[in-house]
Design a protein around this motif. Structure first.
Motif, short mmCIF file in Angstrom:
data_model
loop_
_atom_site.label_atom_id
_atom_site.label_comp_id
_atom_site.label_asym_id
_atom_site.label_seq_id
_atom_site.Cartn_x
_atom_site.Cartn_y
_atom_site.Cartn_z
N UNK A 207 0.84 -1.22 0.00
CA UNK A 207 0.00 0.00 0.00
C UNK A 207 0.86 1.25 0.00
N UNK A 208 1.91 1.24 -0.78
CA UNK A 208 2.88 2.33 -0.80
C UNK A 208 3.31 2.59 -2.23
N UNK A 209 3.89 3.76 -2.46
CA UNK A 209 4.35 4.00 -3.82
C UNK A 209 4.92 5.38 -4.03
N UNK A 210 5.25 5.62 -5.30
CA UNK A 210 5.83 6.87 -5.77
C UNK A 210 4.77 7.64 -6.53
N UNK A 211 4.67 8.94 -6.28
CA UNK A 211 3.64 9.75 -6.93
C UNK A 211 4.20 11.12 -7.29
N UNK A 212 3.72 11.66 -8.42
CA UNK A 212 3.96 13.05 -8.80
C UNK A 212 5.44 13.40 -8.85
N UNK A 213 6.23 12.54 -9.44
CA UNK A 213 7.68 12.67 -9.34
C UNK A 213 8.36 12.65 -10.70
N UNK A 214 9.66 12.89 -10.68
CA UNK A 214 10.49 12.87 -11.88
C UNK A 214 11.72 12.02 -11.58
N UNK A 215 12.02 11.08 -12.48
CA UNK A 215 13.20 10.25 -12.33
C UNK A 215 14.01 10.33 -13.62
#
Length: 904
Positions: free
Chosen positions: A579-587
């Motif tokens: 129930x976790x994650x990466x959001x609204x980001x730039x890699x």
């Protein structure tokens, strides 16, 4: 003599009183106080640690200091001293309660100084040298209203001696005392380059030179990967360069020696589309301003390897109801290598009495044991400081009972692992350590800090189950649960050039040994109740570049990395979570910052340094799926371009893990830059795998899938991306060579076989066959404790809609289970397993081992295959047990337990 005698007797009493109260973790394991009470006054026992609200504490805005007390006499006035003589060299001096002495001359070096009253530095250049200083009253240099503009130096000169377990030696210690040092506040403790600096340059251009002077020392951060220098006894990043300032023109600082390495000094902007708040990378080297006009320091001999006092620096330690306010000062040659409790600045077991104390806009450098330690203390403010060159965890929240502290705008630069004999904690060296910021309770506030060139990690949330050491007993540690405590704040922090991870949320101290153990961060509304509702922890605005390992790693649940910018890391971020994650980001895979590779190093296709030059063909990856379900959403991937040296992709899976992923993990709302490879999934050749000598069969990786929820990865919503595995494939799947992956329709679930017997031997080698297909999926299990113990847990992702058969040559365990997971009510699966047990096994449904869940047998395999209820059929002729798993209403799993005897 009586007042001095009484004061020393009281100090001895307070140290002795605590021998039974301090220094032991639960179970009697010594933590590191050497059995001391750590010099606490019993009458000043701190209040219990309280819960924090969601808003920032008042710590950010401490109340103004009271005016400096008015002196009652001058140091130089002989009439004020016993015997009518000004203290001579090596004298042990006491300023009595009620006296406020104005230090108007620089005394000769003293054997010791006790300040029960007050000592105020006059407004002139002054030096105070003493073997030790004990403050139960107040020591003042400048004031908040009128900072000190002249030069003031306090030098601690105590020799190394057997530690008394209380104050030790070479200290500036406070017992219910006040220390207020206000240096010249003009200019900040650190700035950044305003232009690129090339190797060979004799100058740098910086954002701000306010307050800088010719003769100042500076430290210039690396903007490359950690470049270990092994030529000395301790490893350090050789691209961090220290120089003296020989001239100042505008914003240009001239240096006393040319630079040996290039340092990036320009920001980079990435075109990430709309909705991404963080697209500008300040990949500009930090410049720490090390020299200030007010200095607290150890003696010069502490930096001399030939001295018996080598790395036995000074220490500032506050206890009881003390208040420490250090503003715009310098601390150097501080901390005592390998000695517990002896740190450059240290709040010790003060509870809420820490509120109102701070270190602001100050520099700490040339340190021997940590940087700033907050131990069992709340409400301290560390704001805008620069710490350079130390050993062990730098900014150090020690036990896990520390809450409400604010760390804002601080720089940690060049953090080294101590020698083995000097490591105070197992985590100070080795895997993941040391850390620039070591946080043991999440209920603190980290805002806008920079962690650079740590030999280990940048920010490490190393959470114990309960507070360790003396904090456990002093603060009701059994009712403090750091691993389930909601996050205070983690916002806009930066990590770069670290040897391991930029941000690591995992591996907390184990009770007793304090060695790092796997530690899931699972924040809850009520931390004492693991079943209370989850609380989402948002790590926002994090920037990580040039990590040799991962920009970030998370383990636990309900955590989000939001608005992150991750650039030039071996791996952007991995979630070993649910129930976790990466959001609204730039890699970003590779930026315009090429670095300065050494002559021996393999380099990238464009001559750049590589994150792992010892493994130059390792694929760089942006987001790694692991465990789950986890997600990546509304994120842009840029510059992951494969070349002849190595693969690259925005999305991948944690390579070669034995722990299976979730088929519910997903991606949505993603965008990709030109030429960016979206996915890369390695193929693992298991032909040489030896189950007898290897604990992990890497089963998890070899059955990995994730869902493209909206089509932003594959072009078609609802498609799965899978590794190359025949059990996962189907005729309708499409192979994408650039990804080395299949894109498939259909649905996927997890299937688990476990040997649950008390002395189980597992099933390896185990094969999983789909239907009557010729190919099988070889499984070896996930680790069960170590190579000496057999793997007993075998989990794979499967494609629904087919029948599956396990194949193995082991005997039938006394108890085993098969589970279908991450499915919907009404889903069904037929699975068979070799069976050589009793004629009438006891088989139970869905975890409940009692008569109410005992399953009846079907009359034949055919009737089982068309059945509508969970059940089994034992085919004695073929020696196979057939099981039908039906998912009941309201559940997302089905499970059967097979026992040789009723009740297992």
């Amino acid at each position: 003599m009586a007042p001095r005698y009484l004061l020393r007797s009281a100090l001895l009493f307070f140290c002795l009183v605590g021998l039974s109260a301090c220094g032991f973790a639960p179970g009697g394991q010594a933590h590191g106080c050497s059995g001391s009470a750590c010099c606490r006054h019993d009458h000043a026992r701190p209040a219990a640690l309280g819960a924090l609200g969601a808003t920032l504490p008042t710590t950010l805005h401490p109340t103004a200091s009271a005016p400096v007390p008015t002196p009652t006499r001058r140091w130089s006035d002989a009439a004020g001293w016993p015997g009518g003589e000004v203290p001579a060299a090596n004298a042990v001096v006491t300023i009595l309660a009620g006296e406020v002495v104005l230090l108007d001359v620089s005394p000769p070096p003293l054997g010791g100084l006790t300040i029960a009253g007050g000592l105020v530095f006059d407004r002139s250049d002054l030096e105070l040298t003493a073997d030790h200083i004990l403050v139960t009253g107040g020591l003042y240099i400048g004031s908040e209203q009128e900072p000190f503009a002249e030069r003031a130096v306090i030098t601690l000169t105590g020799d190394k001696a057997p530690d008394d377990g209380c104050l030790g030696g070479n200290y500036l210690a406070l017992l219910d005392g006040t220390l207020e040092l206000y240096g010249d506040p003009r200019g900040s403790s650190w700035t950044r380059l305003a232009a690129d600096a090339a190797a060979g340059d004799d100058h740098i251009v910086v954002d701000d030179v306010t307050g800088w002077r010719v003769g100042d020392l500076l430290a210039l951060a690396s903007t490359d990967y950690y470049a270990a220098d092994y030529s000395t006894n301790t490893v350090y990043d050789k691209q961090v360069e220290q120089r003296g300032v020989t001239g100042i023109e505008g914003n240009r600082l001239y240096l006393d020696a040319p630079l040996a390495y290039a340092h990036h000094g320009t920001a980079q902007t990435f075109a990430a589309g709309s909705g991404k708040a963080n697209t500008v990378l300040q990949s500009r080297a930090e410049v720490a301003r090390l020299t200030r006009n007010v200095t607290v320091q150890g003696s010069r001999e502490t930096a001399d390897p030939s001295s018996s006092n080598y790395r036995f620096g000074g220490q500032v330690m506050a206890m009881g109801q003390s208040r420490v306010r250090l503003d715009s000062i310098e601390l150097t040659r501080m901390g005592q290598a390998g000695i517990l409790l002896r740190y450059p600045v240290h709040w010790h077991l003060m509870g809420n009495a820490g509120e109102g104390s701070f270190v602001r806009n100050s520099s700490l450098h040339g340190l021997y044991n940590r940087c700033i330690t907050i131990h069992g203390t709340n409400g301290v403010l560390l704001d805008g400081n620069a710490a350079h060159d130390t050993f062990g965890h730098c900014y150090f929240l020690e036990d896990g009972a520390e809450t409400g502290n604010v760390l804002r705008g601080n720089l940690a630069l060049q953090v080294r692992s101590p020698a083995a004999a000097d490591a105070l904690l197992p985590t100070d060296s080795g895997h993941m350590g040391p850390a620039a910021f070591w946080i043991t309770n999440p209920a603190n506030y980290l805002i806008g800090n920079v962690a650079a060139s740590s030999q280990g990690s940048g920010f490490w949330y190393s959470l114990p189950e309960h507070p360790t050491g003396p904090s456990y007993a002093m603060f009701d540690g059994a009712n403090i649960w750091p691993r389930r405590t909601p996050l205070g704040m983690f916002a806009d922090n930066v990590a770069h050039s670290n040897n391991d991870d930029g941000l690591h949320v995992d591996r907390g101290p184990r009770a007793g040994s304090l060695r790092a153990e796997t530690a899931s961060y699972t924040p809850r509304v009520n931390p004492a109740d693991r079943d209370s509702a989850p609380v989402q922890a948002e790590f926002t605005g994090f920037v990580a570049y040039k990590q040799r390992n991962a920009g970030a790693w998370f383990r636990g649940d309900s955590t989000v990395l939001r608005s992150a910018l991750l650039v030039d890391n071996a791996v952007g971020v991995t979630f070993a979570s649910r129930s976790s994650g990466l959001a609204d980001s730039v890699i970003v895979g590779e930026s315009s910052n090429l670095g300065t590779p050494e002559s021996w190093e393999p380099v990238g296709a464009d001559g750049r340094t590589l994150p792992k030059p010892w493994d130059p063909d390792v694929a760089i990856r942006g987001f790694e799926f692991y465990d789950g379900p986890v997600y990546v959403t509304n994120t842009h991937f840029e510059a992951f371009v494969p070349n002849g040296l190595r693969q690259a992709a925005g999305i991948s899976v944690l390579d070669y893990t034995s722990f299976s992923l979730s088929p519910l993990s997903y991606a949505s709302g993603l965008s990709f830059g030109s030429a960016t490879n979206r996915v890369w999934l390695e193929t693992r050749d298991m032909a040489t795998y030896d189950a007898a000598t290897t604990d992990s069969g890497e089963d998890g990786y070899r059955s990995a899938v994730f869902l493209d929820q909206d089509g932003s990865v594959t072009g078609t919503a609802g498609r799965y991306v899978t590794v190359m595995n025949p059990v996962l494939a189907a005729a309708s799947c499409t192979y994408r060579a650039a990804w080395n992956a299949n894109v498939c329709d259909g649905r996927y679930a997890s299937l688990t076989l476990s040997d649950d017997g008390a002395t189980g031997q597992g099933f390896a080698p185990l094969n999983l066959r789909r239907g009557n297909e010729a190919t099988t999926h070889a499984m070896y299990g996930s680790p069960n404790g170590g190579p000496a113990e057999p793997n007993r847990h075998y989990r794979s992702i499967i494609r629904l809609g087919s029948e599956y058969a396990y194949e193995h040559t082991r005997g039938t365990p006394a108890e085993f289970s098969i589970g279908l997971g991450e499915v919907k009510a009404g889903d069904r699966l037929v699975v068979s397993v070799p069976y050589r047990g009793v004629e009438s096994p006891a088989i139970y449904r869905d975890w409940w081992i009692d008569s109410r869940s005992l399953l009846p047998p079907y009359g034949s395999v055919a009737s089982l295959r068309t059945g509508t209820e969970t059940g089994y059929y034992l085919d004695a002729g073929s020696g196979h047990l057939y099981l039908l798993l039906m998912v009941q209403p309201g559940r997302d799993y089905a499970r059967v337990t097979v026992c040789q005897t009723p009740g297992c």
